[in-house]
Design a protein around this motif. Structure first.
Motif, PDB file in Angstrom:
ATOM      1  N   PHE A 242     -46.146   3.568   8.987  1.00 49.89           N
ATOM      2  CA  PHE A 242     -46.266   3.956  10.632  1.00 49.89           C
ATOM      3  C   PHE A 242     -45.925   4.990  11.421  1.00 49.89           C
ATOM      4  N   LYS A 243     -46.396   5.243  12.299  1.00 47.86           N
ATOM      5  CA  LYS A 243     -46.874   6.675  12.994  1.00 47.86           C
ATOM      6  C   LYS A 243     -45.396   7.477  13.889  1.00 47.86           C
ATOM      7  N   ASN A 244     -46.204   6.431  14.864  1.00 47.52           N
ATOM      8  CA  ASN A 244     -45.266   6.440  16.293  1.00 47.52           C
ATOM      9  C   ASN A 244     -44.946   5.030  16.739  1.00 47.52           C
ATOM     10  N   PRO A 245     -43.938   4.670  17.154  1.00 46.65           N
ATOM     11  CA  PRO A 245     -44.145   3.637  17.946  1.00 46.65           C
ATOM     12  C   PRO A 245     -44.321   3.105  19.525  1.00 46.65           C
ATOM     13  N   VAL A 246     -44.287   1.992  20.177  1.00 49.14           N
ATOM     14  CA  VAL A 246     -44.916   1.522  20.389  1.00 49.14           C
ATOM     15  C   VAL A 246     -44.149   0.855  21.728  1.00 49.14           C
ATOM     16  N   ALA A 247     -43.812   0.992  22.770  1.00 50.57           N
ATOM     17  CA  ALA A 247     -43.615   0.248  23.527  1.00 50.57           C
ATOM     18  C   ALA A 247     -43.933  -1.151  24.105  1.00 50.57           C
ATOM     19  N   PRO A 248     -42.771  -2.184  24.515  1.00 49.19           N
ATOM     20  CA  PRO A 248     -43.125  -3.688  24.869  1.00 49.19           C
ATOM     21  C   PRO A 248     -43.958  -3.527  26.071  1.00 49.19           C
ATOM     22  N   GLU A 249     -44.912  -4.881  26.281  1.00 51.89           N
ATOM     23  CA  GLU A 249     -45.618  -4.710  27.413  1.00 51.89           C
ATOM     24  C   GLU A 249     -46.368  -3.860  27.709  1.00 51.89           C
ATOM     25  N   GLU A 250     -46.990  -2.902  25.877  1.00 50.98           N
ATOM     26  CA  GLU A 250     -47.735  -1.841  26.161  1.00 50.98           C
ATOM     27  C   GLU A 250     -49.480  -2.381  26.086  1.00 50.98           C
TER      28      GLU A 250
END
Length: 132
Positions: free
Chosen positions: A80-88
């Motif tokens: 895992f490298k970066n977070p992802v936001a919901p609805e993206e």
């Protein structure tokens, strides 16, 4: 042929709680774009890593199966490298190579809307049968 009831958590259209991801596949590759709802977050504002892992696993299987085999995952290493936001909107892709008589190796990655890698995976898939 391996049986499916269209109830897969990741791609099954009949699973009311599933992601309903639609993958295109061919020539050892797979691809999907998906927007994940807030129901799939872990910490507030961040999609749960297990959901990202499930998408990476599914992408590997679709890529491997596009080589003409039904496969199951034997091993999956994820970074895992970066977070992802919901609805993206995110993009999930994979490439697979047939290594040995019963083994396919695949690599998959998830990218965010800025084309940054969210997570990447290396998988080993066992061939269960040839697709007829």
């Amino acid at each position: 042929m391996m049986k499916t009831e269209n109830y897969c958590f990741v791609c099954g259209k009949q699973n009311p709680k599933g992601l309903k991801a639609v993958f295109s596949q061919g020539n050892g590759k797979s691809y999907t774009e998906i927007i994940l709802e807030p129901e799939y977050q872990g910490y507030s504002g961040i999609i749960h890593g297990g959901i990202i892992a499930a998408l990476l696993d599914e992408a590997c299987v679709y890529a491997a199966n596009s080589l003409g085999f039904n496969t199951v995952t034997a091993e999956l290493k994820i970074r895992f490298k970066n977070p992802v936001a919901p609805e993206e909107k995110i993009v999930v892709e994979a490439k697979a190579n047939h290594l040995k008589s019963k083994l396919i190796e695949a690599k998959a990655w998830v990218k965010d809307k800025q084309n940054k890698i969210v997570a990447e995976a290396e998988g080993k898939l066992i061939i269960k049968e040839k697709i007829e």
